[in-house]
Scaffold this motif. Structure first.
Motif, PDB file in Angstrom:
ATOM      1  N   ILE A   1       0.794  -1.198  -0.035  1.00  0.00           N
ATOM      2  CA  ILE A   1      -0.082   0.303   0.059  1.00  0.00           C
ATOM      3  C   ILE A   1       0.933   1.190  -0.060  1.00  0.00           C
ATOM      4  CG2 ILE A   1      -1.685   1.319   1.398  1.00  0.00           C
ATOM      5  CD1 ILE A   1      -2.786  -1.234   2.439  1.00  0.00           C
ATOM      6  N   ILE A   2       0.646   2.177  -0.958  1.00  0.00           N
ATOM      7  CA  ILE A   2       1.341   3.308  -0.791  1.00  0.00           C
ATOM      8  C   ILE A   2       1.044   4.013   0.399  1.00  0.00           C
ATOM      9  CG2 ILE A   2       1.908   5.514  -2.180  1.00  0.00           C
ATOM     10  CD1 ILE A   2       1.187   3.972  -4.823  1.00  0.00           C
ATOM     11  N   TYR A   3       2.144   4.538   1.116  1.00  0.00           N
ATOM     12  CA  TYR A   3       1.460   5.168   2.514  1.00  0.00           C
ATOM     13  C   TYR A   3       2.167   6.682   2.452  1.00  0.00           C
ATOM     14  CZ  TYR A   3       6.711   4.643   3.729  1.00  0.00           C
ATOM     15  OH  TYR A   3       7.988   4.706   3.608  1.00  0.00           O
ATOM     16  N   ASP A   4       2.557   6.981   1.315  1.00  0.00           N
ATOM     17  CA  ASP A   4       3.032   8.546   1.291  1.00  0.00           C
ATOM     18  C   ASP A   4       2.701   9.039  -0.016  1.00  0.00           C
ATOM     19  OD1 ASP A   4       3.988  10.807   2.309  1.00  0.00           O
ATOM     20  OD2 ASP A   4       5.761  10.098   2.734  1.00  0.00           O
ATOM     21  N   GLU A   5       3.043  10.265  -0.192  1.00  0.00           N
ATOM     22  CA  GLU A   5       2.588  10.789  -1.593  1.00  0.00           C
ATOM     23  C   GLU A   5       3.732  10.290  -2.514  1.00  0.00           C
ATOM     24  OE1 GLU A   5       1.615  15.432  -1.192  1.00  0.00           O
ATOM     25  OE2 GLU A   5       0.183  14.228  -2.620  1.00  0.00           O
ATOM     26  N   PRO A   6       3.160  10.058  -3.774  1.00  0.00           N
ATOM     27  CA  PRO A   6       4.426   9.873  -4.654  1.00  0.00           C
ATOM     28  C   PRO A   6       5.240  10.957  -4.881  1.00  0.00           C
ATOM     29  CG  PRO A   6       2.230   9.322  -5.571  1.00  0.00           C
ATOM     30  CD  PRO A   6       2.020  10.140  -4.270  1.00  0.00           C
ATOM     31  N   GLU A   7       6.614  10.734  -5.171  1.00  0.00           N
ATOM     32  CA  GLU A   7       7.536  11.788  -5.348  1.00  0.00           C
ATOM     33  C   GLU A   7       8.243  11.739  -6.942  1.00  0.00           C
ATOM     34  OE1 GLU A   7      11.587  13.139  -3.167  1.00  0.00           O
ATOM     35  OE2 GLU A   7      10.503  11.418  -2.395  1.00  0.00           O
TER      36      GLU A   7
ATOM     37  N   ALA B   1       6.054   2.217  -0.282  1.00  0.00           N
ATOM     38  CA  ALA B   1       4.935   1.295  -0.104  1.00  0.00           C
ATOM     39  C   ALA B   1       5.254   0.291   0.736  1.00  0.00           C
ATOM     40  CB  ALA B   1       4.616   0.299  -1.347  1.00  0.00           C
ATOM     41  N   GLU B   2       4.026  -0.045   1.629  1.00  0.00           N
ATOM     42  CA  GLU B   2       4.317  -1.088   2.728  1.00  0.00           C
ATOM     43  C   GLU B   2       3.779  -2.128   2.170  1.00  0.00           C
ATOM     44  OE1 GLU B   2       3.833   0.319   6.542  1.00  0.00           O
ATOM     45  OE2 GLU B   2       4.951  -1.303   7.070  1.00  0.00           O
ATOM     46  N   LEU B   3       4.562  -3.105   2.338  1.00  0.00           N
ATOM     47  CA  LEU B   3       4.425  -4.460   1.938  1.00  0.00           C
ATOM     48  C   LEU B   3       3.221  -5.452   2.743  1.00  0.00           C
ATOM     49  CD1 LEU B   3       7.849  -6.126   0.924  1.00  0.00           C
ATOM     50  CD2 LEU B   3       6.278  -4.753  -0.371  1.00  0.00           C
ATOM     51  N   LYS B   4       2.439  -5.979   2.284  1.00  0.00           N
ATOM     52  CA  LYS B   4       1.690  -6.748   3.140  1.00  0.00           C
ATOM     53  C   LYS B   4       1.353  -8.297   2.632  1.00  0.00           C
ATOM     54  CE  LYS B   4      -2.882  -6.097   1.773  1.00  0.00           C
ATOM     55  NZ  LYS B   4      -4.367  -5.231   1.875  1.00  0.00           N
ATOM     56  N   ASP B   5       0.486  -8.666   3.397  1.00  0.00           N
ATOM     57  CA  ASP B   5       0.244 -10.437   3.157  1.00  0.00           C
ATOM     58  C   ASP B   5       1.461 -11.060   3.727  1.00  0.00           C
ATOM     59  OD1 ASP B   5      -2.517  -9.586   2.442  1.00  0.00           O
ATOM     60  OD2 ASP B   5      -1.800  -9.741   0.460  1.00  0.00           O
ATOM     61  N   SER B   6       1.973 -11.862   2.636  1.00  0.00           N
ATOM     62  CA  SER B   6       3.089 -12.655   3.296  1.00  0.00           C
ATOM     63  C   SER B   6       4.661 -12.087   3.500  1.00  0.00           C
ATOM     64  CB  SER B   6       3.345 -13.829   2.570  1.00  0.00           C
ATOM     65  OG  SER B   6       3.135 -13.471   0.782  1.00  0.00           O
ATOM     66  N   TYR B   7       4.402 -10.785   3.048  1.00  0.00           N
ATOM     67  CA  TYR B   7       5.831  -9.962   3.266  1.00  0.00           C
ATOM     68  C   TYR B   7       5.785  -8.734   4.140  1.00  0.00           C
ATOM     69  CZ  TYR B   7       7.053 -12.634  -1.110  1.00  0.00           C
ATOM     70  OH  TYR B   7       7.524 -13.394  -1.856  1.00  0.00           O
ATOM     71  N   GLN B   8       6.905  -8.213   4.763  1.00  0.00           N
ATOM     72  CA  GLN B   8       6.811  -7.173   5.709  1.00  0.00           C
ATOM     73  C   GLN B   8       7.831  -6.037   5.070  1.00  0.00           C
ATOM     74  OE1 GLN B   8       7.906  -8.375   9.627  1.00  0.00           O
ATOM     75  NE2 GLN B   8      10.115  -8.511   9.087  1.00  0.00           N
ATOM     76  N   GLY B   9       7.633  -4.988   5.725  1.00  0.00           N
ATOM     77  CA  GLY B   9       8.629  -3.864   5.440  1.00  0.00           C
ATOM     78  C   GLY B   9       8.202  -2.906   4.422  1.00  0.00           C
ATOM     79  N   ARG B  10       8.971  -1.689   4.286  1.00  0.00           N
ATOM     80  CA  ARG B  10       8.601  -0.665   3.635  1.00  0.00           C
ATOM     81  C   ARG B  10       9.670  -0.560   2.498  1.00  0.00           C
ATOM     82  NH1 ARG B  10       7.539   4.516   7.230  1.00  0.00           N
ATOM     83  NH2 ARG B  10       5.462   3.867   7.795  1.00  0.00           N
TER      84      ARG B  10
ATOM     85  N   TYR C   1      -1.634   8.464  -2.882  1.00  0.00           N
ATOM     86  CA  TYR C   1      -1.694   7.901  -1.567  1.00  0.00           C
ATOM     87  C   TYR C   1      -2.759   6.843  -1.326  1.00  0.00           C
ATOM     88  CZ  TYR C   1      -2.522   7.649   3.367  1.00  0.00           C
ATOM     89  OH  TYR C   1      -2.903   7.234   4.500  1.00  0.00           O
ATOM     90  N   GLY C   2      -2.493   5.779  -0.749  1.00  0.00           N
ATOM     91  CA  GLY C   2      -3.500   4.821  -0.470  1.00  0.00           C
ATOM     92  C   GLY C   2      -3.878   3.948  -1.437  1.00  0.00           C
ATOM     93  N   ASP C   3      -3.096   4.089  -2.572  1.00  0.00           N
ATOM     94  CA  ASP C   3      -3.385   2.834  -3.592  1.00  0.00           C
ATOM     95  C   ASP C   3      -2.865   1.605  -3.007  1.00  0.00           C
ATOM     96  OD1 ASP C   3      -4.714   4.549  -4.982  1.00  0.00           O
ATOM     97  OD2 ASP C   3      -3.093   4.856  -6.667  1.00  0.00           O
ATOM     98  N   GLU C   4      -3.431   0.367  -3.299  1.00  0.00           N
ATOM     99  CA  GLU C   4      -2.888  -0.912  -3.100  1.00  0.00           C
ATOM    100  C   GLU C   4      -2.392  -1.028  -4.562  1.00  0.00           C
ATOM    101  OE1 GLU C   4      -5.201  -3.780  -0.618  1.00  0.00           O
ATOM    102  OE2 GLU C   4      -4.697  -5.235  -2.389  1.00  0.00           O
ATOM    103  N   ILE C   5      -1.110  -1.498  -4.518  1.00  0.00           N
ATOM    104  CA  ILE C   5      -0.359  -1.920  -5.660  1.00  0.00           C
ATOM    105  C   ILE C   5       0.048  -3.390  -5.800  1.00  0.00           C
ATOM    106  CG2 ILE C   5       0.179   0.341  -6.532  1.00  0.00           C
ATOM    107  CD1 ILE C   5       2.856  -0.050  -5.025  1.00  0.00           C
TER     108      ILE C   5
ATOM    109  N   THR D   1       1.075  18.407   4.731  1.00  0.00           N
ATOM    110  CA  THR D   1       2.438  18.949   4.068  1.00  0.00           C
ATOM    111  C   THR D   1       3.515  17.874   4.202  1.00  0.00           C
ATOM    112  OG1 THR D   1       3.080  20.159   5.818  1.00  0.00           O
ATOM    113  CG2 THR D   1       2.129  21.256   3.908  1.00  0.00           C
ATOM    114  N   GLY D   2       2.966  16.444   4.738  1.00  0.00           N
ATOM    115  CA  GLY D   2       3.777  15.356   4.674  1.00  0.00           C
ATOM    116  C   GLY D   2       4.508  15.178   6.121  1.00  0.00           C
ATOM    117  N   ALA D   3       4.345  16.016   7.027  1.00  0.00           N
ATOM    118  CA  ALA D   3       4.950  15.872   8.472  1.00  0.00           C
ATOM    119  C   ALA D   3       6.383  15.345   8.338  1.00  0.00           C
ATOM    120  CB  ALA D   3       4.132  14.665   9.158  1.00  0.00           C
ATOM    121  N   SER D   4       7.293  16.239   7.621  1.00  0.00           N
ATOM    122  CA  SER D   4       8.691  16.005   7.641  1.00  0.00           C
ATOM    123  C   SER D   4       9.065  16.381   8.904  1.00  0.00           C
ATOM    124  CB  SER D   4       9.173  16.812   6.482  1.00  0.00           C
ATOM    125  OG  SER D   4       9.114  18.132   6.732  1.00  0.00           O
ATOM    126  N   ALA D   5      10.380  16.014   9.471  1.00  0.00           N
ATOM    127  CA  ALA D   5      10.843  16.335  10.914  1.00  0.00           C
ATOM    128  C   ALA D   5      10.901  18.005  11.094  1.00  0.00           C
ATOM    129  CB  ALA D   5      12.113  15.816  10.899  1.00  0.00           C
TER     130      ALA D   5
END
Lengths: 497, 280
Positions: free
Chosen positions: A95-101, A111-120, A134-138, A282-286
Motif C-alpha cells: 500500500i502506498i503510504y506516502d505521496e508519490p514523489e 509502499a508498505e508490503l502486506k500479506d506474506s511479506y513485511q517492511g517498507r 496515496y492509499g493505492d494498493e499496488i 504537508t507530509g509531516a517532515s521532521a
C-alpha cells in the motif's frame, strides 16, 4: 546554575549525545551493561557521601539511555524491515503510504508490503506511468535491492531513517484498489492537491511552483536552475517550509479567525487544529513537525498565560521527535538545519539586534532582517559547510531584499488559491498581484544567485573551515553567556522563525 | 472609528490600483503580430506558434516539464490556453513536455502522424489525451490545417506507409507553415536521404533543422533544395550525442544561413511583421 529549566536542557542534551554517539558506532550490550552497573555503584556512593554528584550520575544514565534507545530502534527497524528480501525477485502487494514523489526521470512510490511479506520499500517507476496516489494498493513483480549511496550522500541512511531498506527498480506494476490508506490523510491530501491545482491554473511557471514552495514546502516541479540559484543566494529556506513560513501562516489564520469575530478560546483551538492538519497535509517532515510543535506550544503558553520559553520549547519539541525516531538526529538534514537555525535565533539574535540597532527604522527594515538572517545563518553555517562544501557570501544581502516581500506574497497567493474555488475573477486579480511580487523575488534570486562569488567553494579545506566555523559559533556563544545578557527577556519574536 | 475609515479608504485605493494594473497589463500584452517561439528546452525541440488573433499551436514540446518555464516566460499572465498540439513523431525528446502542457494549458486537439510506438510512456500520453477529451487527429502528406489566414501543410510522410520502431525518425511529420507569405519548414527528426525523396517544393525562409543538427539529418543536396535563410537548431548544452554536427554547421554557414541554436541563443522568437523581427 542548575535550576529546573537547565536540568531539563542538560537531560535532553545528554540523551541526544547518546543517540548521536550510537549513530556512529555500535556499542556492545556487554559494555552498556557493565557501564550501567558502574553508574549504579557510583550513584549509590554519591547518595551516601556526595549528594551533589548525584545529578551527574543522572545525566550519564540518560546518556546511556540515549545509546540504548538508538540501538533498540535500529534493531527493530531492521528486524521488521524487508532487508531479508533483498536480492530476491518477488511478486507482492503493498500500500502506498506516502505521496508519490516526482523526480525528473522517475516517480518514487513508498509502499508498505502486506500479506506474506513485511517492511517498507521504495519503488521507482517511469514518469507519467499511472495516476498513483496515496492509499493505492499496488501489485508488483520485481527484484528488491539494497539502496546504494551516491557520491557524496548517504542515501542508505536517508532511507533507513524512514524505515525503508529496499529499492525496487521499474517493476511490473498494477493498481489493485484505491483508497486503502487513512481517510483523514487522503482527505487532507485531496485538499492540498486541489489547492495546488488552483494555483497552477492561475499562475504560470516558474512562479506557480515557487508560490507552491512558499505555502506548502518544496516542489519537485521547481526547475533545477532556479533551485541552484536559490541555494547559491542562500534563499532555499524560503521553499523548505521552515518555521518562518509556518509562523506566517499560523498568525494569518489566527487573525483571520479573530477578524471573523470568533472568541479567543475558540480561535485558539481552531488554530491549533489548523497547525496539526497543516503539518499532516504537508507530509509531516521532521523540520515541519518541529516548527508545528513550537507553534502550538507558543499558542498554548498564551492561552494559559505562562511565559513562553523558546529554548525549552525547542528542546521539548526536539526530545519528542528523537524519542519517536532517534535517526533524524543524525540523518535528517532539514531537521538539523531547522533546529540549528532556531537555536541561532534564540542565542544570537539579541546580540545582532544590539550591534545592528534593529529597533531603528530602516529601509526595507534591513537592520532587523539582517539581524535575523545573520543569527540563523551563523548557526547553520557549520552544517552548510559540512554538507555542501561551500561558504555562502551573498546570503545576508539577498535575504534583506527578499524577506520583507515574502509574507505579503504568501498572503496574496493564498487568497488567490482559496478564491479560485469560489470566484475565479477575483482569484485572477490576487493571483496577478502575487505574480508581480513572485517575479520580482525570482529576479532577486537570479541576480544574487548568478554572482560569481555568491558562494566560495571550499574543496580540500572543507573540514578545516567546518571546525573554524564551529569554533566561531562556540566562542560567540560562550562570550554571550559570560556577558550574562538576559536574552530571554529581550526575546521579541515569540515563535521561532 | 476614524482608523477603520482610513483603512477602508486605503484598501479601496489598493483594489483600484490593482484593477488598473491588471487592465493595463492586459492591454499592453495583447499581441498584434504572429510569432514563432523556438524554445530552449535542453536537448529536444519545442515550438510555440502564437497566431495573431487566432489561437496558439505547439509543435513538439521537448523532453520534460522544462517547457512550462519557457512558456511561462513567453506568454503573458493572461494567456492560459494553448489550442492545438502537434507531435512530429513518437520520441520522448519531442513529446515529453506534452504531459504537463495538457494539464496546464488544456489544449483541445492533438495532431500526430498516427504511428504508434510501443513505448509505455507514449501509450500513457495517448491515454492522457483520450482522458482529457481531446480530439486525436492523425494526418499525412496532403493534409492542411487552416489557422485564420495562415496555413500549415503536411508534406510527409505519405499516407498508408507504416514505420517500424527503429524507423520512427522518418515517420516525422514534415510541416510547412505559411505566415504572412513567409514559409517555415519543420523537419522533425527525419533523415536527409529520406527528405530528399519528398516530391514537393521544399524551398523555405525559416528551417527547423532536422534531428537537432545531427549529420544524418542534413546534407548539401538537401540544403540546395531547401535554400533557407534562417536555421533553428534545438539542442542541449554539452549533450551526449554531440549534436549539432560540425559538418552541418559548416554547411549552413557556407551557404550564408543565419543559425540560431537554443544551447547558445536560448529562446528564439521570430515576429512576422512587414519584415521578420528576430530576438534571442
Amino acid at each position: 546554575m542548575l535550576n529546573r529549566p537547565n536540568i531539563f536542557l542538560f537531560s535532553v542534551i545528554s540523551f541526544g549525545a547518546g543517540i548521536f554517539i550510537a549513530s556512529f558506532l555500535f556499542v556492545d550490550w556487554v559494555w552498556i551493561l557493565s557501564f550501567s552497573v558502574l553508574i549504579s555503584c557510583f550513584s549509590f556512593w554519591s547518595f551516601l557521601c556526595q549528594k551533589n554528584l548525584l545529578i551527574f550520575a543522572a545525566f550519564v544514565s540518560i546518556f546511556l539511555f540515549g545509546i540504548i534507545s538508538f540501538q533498540i530502534s535500529d534493531y527493530y527497524g531492521q528486524k521488521n524491515s524487508s532487508v531479508y528480501l533483498n536480492g530476491n525477485s518477488i511478486k507482492a502487494v503493498g500500500i502506498i503510504y506516502d505521496e508519490p514523489e516526482f523526480k525528473e526521470s522517475s516517480v518514487w512510490l513508498r509502499a508498505e508490503l502486506k500479506d506474506s511479506y513485511q517492511g517498507r520499500v521504495l519503488i521507482k517507476t517511469k514518469p507519467y506511468a499511472k495516476d498513483f496516489q496515496y492509499g493505492d494498493e499496488i501489485y508488483f513483480e520485481g527484484k528488491l535491492e539494497e539502496p546504494e549511496n551516491f557520491l557524496d550522500f548517504d542515501f542508505k541512511a536517508y532511507l533507513a531513517k524512514e524505515g525503508i531498506y529496499s529499492i525496487v527498480n521499474y517493476p511490473k506494476l498494477e493498481i489493485v484498489k484505491n483508497s486503502q490508506g487513512s481517510v483523514i490523510k487522503s482527505f487532507l491530501l485531496k485538499i492540498k492537491n486541489s489547492f495546488e491545482e488552483k494555483i497552477n491554473s492561475i499562475l504560470p511557471e516558474p512562479e506557480s511552483s515557487f508560490l507552491g514552495g512558499l505555502l506548502l514546502g518544496e516542489r519537485q516541479s521547481l526547475n533545477a536552475d532556479l533551485k541552484e540559484k536559490m541555494q547559491k543566494s542562500g534563499t532555499s529556506h524560503l521553499i523548505a517550509l521552515s518555521g518562518y513560513n509556518i509562523t506566517i501562516i499560523c498568525s494569518a489564520i489566527l487573525s483571520l479567525l479573530l477578524f471573523f469575530g470568533l472568541k479567543r478560546g475558540v480561535a485558539f483551538w481552531l488554530s491549533v487544529l489548523f497547525v496539526i492538519l497543516f503539518v499532516l497535509m504537508t507530509g509531516a517532515s521532521a523540520s515541519v513537525v518541529r516548527a508545528g510543535i513550537m507553534g502550538i506550544l507558543f499558542l498554548l503558553s498564551q492561552k494559559i498565560g505562562r511565559l513562553y520559553h523558546p529554548r525549552n520549547a525547542l528542546f521539548l519539541a526536539g526530545l519528542g521527535m528523537i524519542l519517536i525516531n532517534p535517526k533524524i538526529l543524525r540523518f535528517d538534514f532539514a531537521f538539523q538545519l531547522s533546529f540549528a537555525a532556531t537555536l541561532g535565533l534564540i542565542y544570537f539574535h539579541p546580540f545582532f539586534e544590539r550591534i545592528l540597532k534593529s529597533d531603528k527604522s530602516s529601509f526595507l527594515n534591513w537592520r532587523s532582517v539582517l539581524a535575523t538572517t545573520l543569527s540563523a545563518q551563523l548557526a547553520v553555517l557549520p552544517l552548510i559547510i559540512l554538507r555542501f562544501g561551500y561558504f555562502p557570501v551573498v546570503s545576508p544581502l539577498s535575504n534583506i531584499f527578499i524577506l520583507s516581500l515574502i509574507p505579503i506574497t504568501m498572503l496574496l497567493g493564498f487568497l488567490a488559491g482559496i478564491l479560485g474555488f469560489v470566484f475565479s475573477g477575483l482569484a485572477t486579480i490576487f493571483g496577478f498581484l502575487s505574480y508581480l511580487l513572485l517575479k520580482v523575488e525570482i529576479l532577486i534570486i537570479s541576480f544574487f544567485g548568478s554572482f560569481k562569488f555568491a558562494i566560495i567553494s571550499l574543496d580540500k579545506i572543507r573540514e578545516w573551515v567546518f571546525w573554524l566555523a564551529i569554533g566561531v559559533v562556540v566562542i560567540l556563544f560562550i562570550y554571550l553567556q559570560k556577558r550574562k545578557l538576559k536574552y530571554l527577556e529581550q526575546w521579541k519574536h515569540p515563535i521561532n522563525q | 472609528m476614524e482608523t477603520s475609515n482610513k483603512s477602508i479608504i486605503v484598501f479601496s485605493l489598493l483594489i483600484l490600483l490593482a484593477l488598473n494594473l491588471v487592465t493595463w497589463f492586459f492591454i499592453l500584452s495583447e499581441n498584434n503580430l504572429t510569432e514563432i517561439d523556438f524554445l530552449d528546452v535542453g536537448q529536444g525541440d519545442a515550438t510555440l506558434i502564437n497566431f495573431h488573433n487566432s489561437g496558439k499551436i505547439m509543435i513538439d514540446a521537448g523532453p520534460n516539464r522544462s517547457v512550462l518555464d519557457e512558456l511561462g516566460g513567453n506568454l503573458s499572465f493572461f494567456e492560459k490556453k494553448i489550442d492545438v498540439l502537434i507531435l512530429s513523431h513518437a520520441n520522448l525528446d519531442h513529446y515529453g513536455g506534452f504531459f504537463e502542457i495538457i494539464e496546464k494549458y488544456k489544449p483541445r486537439v492533438f495532431v500526430f502522424n498516427g504511428v504508434n510506438s510501443t513505448s509505455e510512456t507514449f501509450q500513457n500520453l495517448l491515454t492522457l489525451v483520450k482522458n482529457n477529451g481531446m480530439a486525436m487527429i492523425s494526418v499525412r502528406a496532403g493534409d492542411k490545417i487552416k489557422i485564420g489566414n495562415d496555413v500549415a501543410e503536411i508534406i510527409s510522410p505519405l499516407g498508408g506507409v507504416d514505420f517500424s520502431e527503429k524507423n520512427l525518425n522518418n515517420s516525422s511529420l514534415v510541416l510547412r507553415v505559411i505566415i504572412n507569405g513567409y514559409r517555415a519548414l519543420f523537419l522533425g527528426d527525419a533523415d536527409g536521404s529520406f527528405l530528399k525523396k519528398i516530391e514537393d517544393n521544399l524551398a523555405t525562409d525559416i528551417l527547423k533543422v532536422s534531428h537537432h543538427g545531427s549529420k544524418n539529418g542534413t546534407d548539401e543536396a538537401l540544403l540546395d533544395l531547401i535554400n533557407p535563410k534562417i536555421a533553428l537548431i534545438g539542442v542541449g548544452q554539452d549533450n551526449k550525442y554531440g549534436h549539432p554536427a560540425d559538418v552541418v554547421i559548416d554547411l549552413l554557414e557556407g551557404l550564408g544561413v543565419k543559425i540560431f541554436r537554443t544551447d547558445k541563443n536560448g529562446n528564439i522568437s521570430i515576429k512576422f511583421g512587414e519584415e521578420l523581427i528576430i530576438r534571442d
